[in-house]
Design a protein around this motif. Structure first.
Motif, short mmCIF file in Angstrom:
data_model
loop_
_atom_site.label_atom_id
_atom_site.label_comp_id
_atom_site.label_asym_id
_atom_site.label_seq_id
_atom_site.Cartn_x
_atom_site.Cartn_y
_atom_site.Cartn_z
N PHE A 136 65.30 52.36 17.42
CA PHE A 136 64.74 52.50 16.07
C PHE A 136 65.05 53.84 15.42
O PHE A 136 64.88 54.01 14.22
CB PHE A 136 63.23 52.28 16.09
N LEU A 137 65.46 54.84 16.22
CA LEU A 137 65.76 56.15 15.63
C LEU A 137 67.10 56.66 16.15
O LEU A 137 67.48 56.37 17.29
CB LEU A 137 64.65 57.17 15.99
N LYS B 89 69.66 54.56 18.00
CA LYS B 89 70.32 53.82 16.93
C LYS B 89 71.69 54.42 16.67
O LYS B 89 71.84 55.63 16.55
CB LYS B 89 69.45 53.94 15.68
N ILE C 180 59.46 56.14 12.51
CA ILE C 180 60.05 54.83 12.25
C ILE C 180 59.40 54.25 10.99
O ILE C 180 60.04 53.64 10.16
CB ILE C 180 59.80 53.89 13.45
#
Ligand code: HEC
Ligand code: HEC
Length: 151
Positions: free
Chosen positions: A52-53, A92, A106
């Motif tokens: 997600f990051l 990511k 997020i």
């Protein structure tokens, strides 16, 4: 000077491509397979998947665990290194990052605020009695397996 230009180009590219990525429907992420990450990063909240990051976000976050959103989430050097390596390795890959200010939440990313618009989220909260948006698994029952598109 060079940096500023890159940033402007980045903003234009992001505006054009982020909706395309969103439309591609890539909503699920690989689950966490490292036991230490799963354990240490679920002590206070749901263990968010690293995908997600971006890598830089995780690196900055891991270097500042003594003031982690106002909490002391410090780790000993050994576990810290293992967790940071895992987060970076599985971070990511796509999209551009503002290197001076990599995202730490997020829930502040554009796709997230779009998917979780106020009306829908209020309804979900009323139905599930969920107190915080960080409790991903309360609404996405497969969240701990990385499944977010099944409800
Ligand atoms: C001591 C408690 C604690 C531990 C341990 C902890 N966190 Fe957090 N974390 C927090 C708090 C508090 C917040 C902010 C919660 C809020 O805004 O409601 C937070 C927020 C976050 C966010 C931002 C969530 C968002 O999108 O708004 C991320 C990402 C995050 N933590 C990752 C981690 C990772 C990775 C680990 C393991 C290394 C970890 N946390 C361990 C307390 C903790
Ligand atoms: C209060 C309930 C609720 C919580 C908590 C919640 N979500 Fe969602 N989420 C939704 C709703 C509603 C949607 C939009 C409808 C849908 O597509 O399932 C959504 C959509 C998504 C999508 C896109 C799925 C798709 O099918 O397009 C992702 C990815 C996602 N959420 C991730 C997360 C993550 C990560 C967290 C925790 C940081 C989280 N959500 C917390 C309710 C929630």
């Amino acid at each position: 000077m060079k940096k500023k230009l890159l940033y402007v180009v980045g903003a234009v590219v992001a505006v054009v491509f982020i909706p395309l990525i969103a439309l591609a429907g890539d909503d699920n992420v690989p689950p966490i397979t490292n036991a230490l990450v799963q354990e240490e990063c679920s002590a206070c909240h749901f263990a968010f998947q690293p995908a997600f990051l971006p890598a830089l976000s995780w690196q900055v976050m891991m270097q500042n665990l003594d003031d982690h959103f106002g909490e002391d989430a410090s780790l000993a050097p050994g576990p810290l290194a293992e967790i940071e390596a895992y987060l970076v390795e599985n971070s990511k890959r796509r999209g551009l990052v503002d290197v001076d200010n990599p995202p730490q939440r997020i829930t502040e990313l554009r796709w997230f605020t779009q998917e979780h618009n106020e009306r829908e989220v209020r309804q979900m909260r009323e139905r599930n009695n969920v107190k915080s948006l960080l409790n991903c698994v309360a609404c996405h029952r497969g969240a701990d397996r990385g499944i977010y598109d099944d409800d």
